[in-house]
Design an enzyme around this catalytic site. Structure first.
Site, mmCIF file in Angstrom:
data_model
loop_
_atom_site.group_PDB
_atom_site.id
_atom_site.type_symbol
_atom_site.label_atom_id
_atom_site.label_comp_id
_atom_site.label_asym_id
_atom_site.label_seq_id
_atom_site.Cartn_x
_atom_site.Cartn_y
_atom_site.Cartn_z
ATOM 1 C CG ASP A 85 25.001 8.452 -27.082
ATOM 2 O OD1 ASP A 85 24.062 8.548 -27.296
ATOM 3 O OD2 ASP A 85 25.770 7.466 -27.615
ATOM 4 C CD GLU A 148 22.736 5.498 -32.039
ATOM 5 O OE1 GLU A 148 22.398 4.768 -33.298
ATOM 6 O OE2 GLU A 148 23.694 6.415 -31.973
#
Length: 462
Positions: A85, A148
């Protein structure tokens, strides 16, 4: 064995894979069935797992929250953690943010450095170890996350399904190795701001993520004093050397402030565009008394300060340095204002006291708390076997004798036990995380791959 000769056999494939992964826009989107963070993030996760499977690794996708590729046998395993991500690309790029373009021996694109390049360097490092025929005492698992940048929900899900590693490293830090990582907090306050009369602020919009120093902020002022405000902005910009622009519209003036984006672990390298806007609006004394009071509060209590001095939370310690505050997002829709902050606090800091002081100041101005999410610091003694093993791997490849360091990064070491942050930023290297025109140096990418191969051997042989 430093894989100096071996890396030549893998470098073209590694570079191509990084380009391909960067081309996937893996920004969080609304959830879909089996895709908790949207289509792009899921596509990136599946790309990495498919590539790992083509290399002969066993893989598993944990319901779209995360996945892993593993090599070796046994119940105990070494964990290597990274993520697919990325934060939103922002504005004013000079290259396509999802183009994976190579220029000047660099791969450009959102996530090239944070963290797609290092992730694939770790995957190819595992392949180099596998192809070398070296026998490991423990299994090695490359764990690929998807959350994250936000709340580590991916790792919470992982631990609900799998045992934690006995040791390992995550790729969101600095070399030579991070022994102390500051705590991380995401804080938000909201409040109604009353405005009366024919002259008022219609909107303010600044920032995209709380963990990025905003590079752009705009404010729409409804007023008939258009020429006067443009003149004052011009004089103010020259005097303060701020980058401010104004556009006259039918019903008022659109103001734009420009700064320098950077990751919030390196606030000293950035210029906060929201702070630039607040500086001018406070000088202008525009709008209702309540709006002026709020603008003045934000400028004087935060403004360009990054260590929390005027908030009364200027903590520091010898283990991990100073507390930092990033004014990451400011939103005002004409009635309600939202302020979102990113804090990185030292190992020995009492975060509850810091938050309590901050909350008290905001509530005095009529704000209410919306969010207070935080993760504790990570700390290993410098002599810890994990720190020493990773340091040894780094030194074997680079010959650099830099000491273990502390960091303000928000890595998976906060959510997975027995993990230290290890690269992929080299000492003295520019921190391009979250900046426009993000890139990874190809030479650094290849060196990182060799270092991670050494680290896998070192930990897998313990």
């Amino acid at each position: 064995m430093t894989f100096r000769a071996e890396i030549a056999n893998y470098q073209d494939a590694l570079i191509h894979a990084v380009q391909e992964l960067v081309r996937i826009k893996s920004v969080h989107e609304p959830a879909l069935p089996g895709k908790p963070f949207g289509e792009g993030v899921d596509q990136a996760l599946r790309y990495v797992l498919s590539l790992a499977e083509s290399m002969g690794f066993a893989t598993r996708n944990l319901d779209g929250y995360c996945g892993y590729a593993e090599y070796g046998e046994g119940d105990l395993y070494i964990g290597v953690l990274s993520h697919v991500d990325v934060c939103p690309e922002g504005e004013m790029w000079g290259v396509p943010p999802y183009g994976g373009v190579i220029q000047d021996n660099r791969i450009y694109g959102r996530g090239a450095l944070d963290n797609k390049g290092p992730l694939l360097a770790a995957l190819y490092a595992l392949k180099m170890v596998k192809d070398s025929g070296r026998k490991l005492n423990k299994k090695v698992r490359l764990i690929v996350g998807t959350d994250e940048q936000r709340y580590y929900r991916d790792m919470k899900y992982y631990l609900s399904k799998e045992k934690p590693p006995i040791a390992g490293f995550t790729l969101d830090g600095q070399f030579p190795v991070v022994y102390a990582e500051k705590g991380l907090a995401m804080v938000e306050f909201t409040g109604d701001v009353r405005q009366e009369g024919s002259e008022y602020i219609q909107s303010i919009q600044g920032g995209t993520m709380e963990n990025t120093v905003p590079g752009h902020c705009r404010a729409m002022l409804i007023t008939q004093r258009k020429s006067e405000i443009v003149k004052r902005l011009s004089d103010f910009s020259k005097e303060r050397r701020h980058n401010l622009r104004a556009k006259i519209l039918d019903d008022g003036v659109l103001l734009e402030a420009f700064g320098m984006e950077t990751h919030s672990i390196s606030l000293e390298q950035g210029i906060n565009a929201i702070s630039v806007m607040l500086d001018f609006l406070d000088e202008l004394q525009f709008g209702s008394l309540e709006m002026r009071r709020i603008i003045h509060f934000l400028r004087t209590r935060i403004g360009f300060e990054i260590y929390g001095d005027s908030l009364g939370i200027a903590y520091q310690d010898e283990f991990s340095g100073k507390l930092t505050v990033n004014l990451g997002i400011l939103r005002f829709d004409g009635e309600k204002m939202n302020v979102r902050l990113d804090l990185r606090y030292p190992v020995t800091c009492r975060y509850d006291l810091a938050y309590g002081r901050m909350r008290e100041l905001f509530e005095e101005q009529g704000f209410q708390p919306v969010e207070n999410s935080y993760w504790d610091p990570t700390y290993f003694p410098r002599e810890h076997f994990l720190i020493q093993a990773l340091l040894k791997a780094y030194q074997r490849v680079t010959k650099d004798r830099s000491e273990p360091t502390y960091s303000g990064s928000g890595s998976y070491s906060k959510s997975i036990p027995n993990i230290a942050a290890f690269g992929a930023i080299f000492p003295g290297e520019s921190l391009a995380w979250h900046q426009k025109n993000e890139y990874i140096e190809i030479d650094s990418l290849l060196t990182t791959c060799r270092i991670y191969a050494e680290a896998i051997l070192e930990l897998g042989s313990l």
